[in-house]
Design a protein around this motif. Structure first.
Motif, short mmCIF file in Angstrom:
data_model
loop_
_atom_site.label_atom_id
_atom_site.label_comp_id
_atom_site.label_asym_id
_atom_site.label_seq_id
_atom_site.Cartn_x
_atom_site.Cartn_y
_atom_site.Cartn_z
N THR A 1 0.86 -1.33 0.20
CA THR A 1 -0.12 0.03 -0.03
C THR A 1 0.90 1.16 0.10
O THR A 1 0.37 2.32 -0.75
CB THR A 1 -0.94 -0.08 1.29
N LEU B 1 2.15 1.65 -3.66
CA LEU B 1 1.06 2.05 -4.58
C LEU B 1 0.57 3.49 -4.17
O LEU B 1 0.64 4.34 -5.39
CB LEU B 1 -0.19 0.94 -4.47
N LEU B 2 0.58 3.83 -2.87
CA LEU B 2 0.05 5.21 -2.80
C LEU B 2 1.01 6.18 -3.02
O LEU B 2 0.81 7.43 -3.65
CB LEU B 2 -0.16 5.25 -1.21
N GLN B 3 2.53 6.06 -3.04
CA GLN B 3 3.48 6.78 -3.62
C GLN B 3 3.49 6.62 -5.08
O GLN B 3 4.02 7.97 -5.59
CB GLN B 3 4.81 6.54 -2.76
N GLN B 4 3.28 5.90 -5.77
CA GLN B 4 3.35 5.86 -7.04
C GLN B 4 2.07 6.61 -7.76
O GLN B 4 2.14 7.60 -8.87
CB GLN B 4 3.01 4.58 -7.62
N GLU B 5 0.87 6.66 -6.88
CA GLU B 5 -0.24 7.42 -7.48
C GLU B 5 -0.20 8.92 -7.15
O GLU B 5 -0.76 9.94 -7.67
CB GLU B 5 -1.67 6.72 -6.64
N TYR B 6 0.35 9.13 -5.76
CA TYR B 6 0.74 10.64 -5.22
C TYR B 6 2.03 10.71 -5.01
O TYR B 6 2.69 10.57 -4.13
CB TYR B 6 -0.15 10.61 -4.00
N LYS C 1 5.97 10.49 -2.11
CA LYS C 1 7.20 10.01 -2.51
C LYS C 1 8.28 10.93 -2.19
O LYS C 1 9.29 10.68 -1.48
CB LYS C 1 7.27 9.53 -4.03
#
Length: 81
Positions: free
Chosen positions: A22, A25-30, A34
């Motif tokens: 998670t 995935l969250l850092q890729q989406e936002y 990151k």
């Protein structure tokens, strides 16, 4: 979160994987996350888990629904999601 897992798996490994995936995935989406969490822990260290010895699925669901109910917000310190 209410999950079922095989008894052959350690809960610590399952939580580690959930937190890792998670976070990624969250850092890729936002992308701003990151930058903010680069080299740091995204999630807090640790976790909480209930044994299901004498606790039924209905009891867990009722507990979670109680905490999702907005009318209980003034009596509880936080909302479980």
């Amino acid at each position: 979160m209410h999950i079922e897992y095989p008894p052959s798996k350690a809960i610590s490994d399952i939580v580690r994987r959930i937190k890792g995936r998670t976070s990624r995935l969250l850092q890729q989406e936002y992308p701003e996350l990151k930058k903010q969490y680069w080299g740091k822990h995204f999630w807090a260290i640790g976790y909480g888990a209930w044994s299901t010895g004498n606790i039924t699925e209905e009891m867990v669901s009722e507990y979670l629904e109680h905490h999702r109910n907005p009318s209980n917000m003034d009596r509880d310190n936080f909302l479980l999601e």
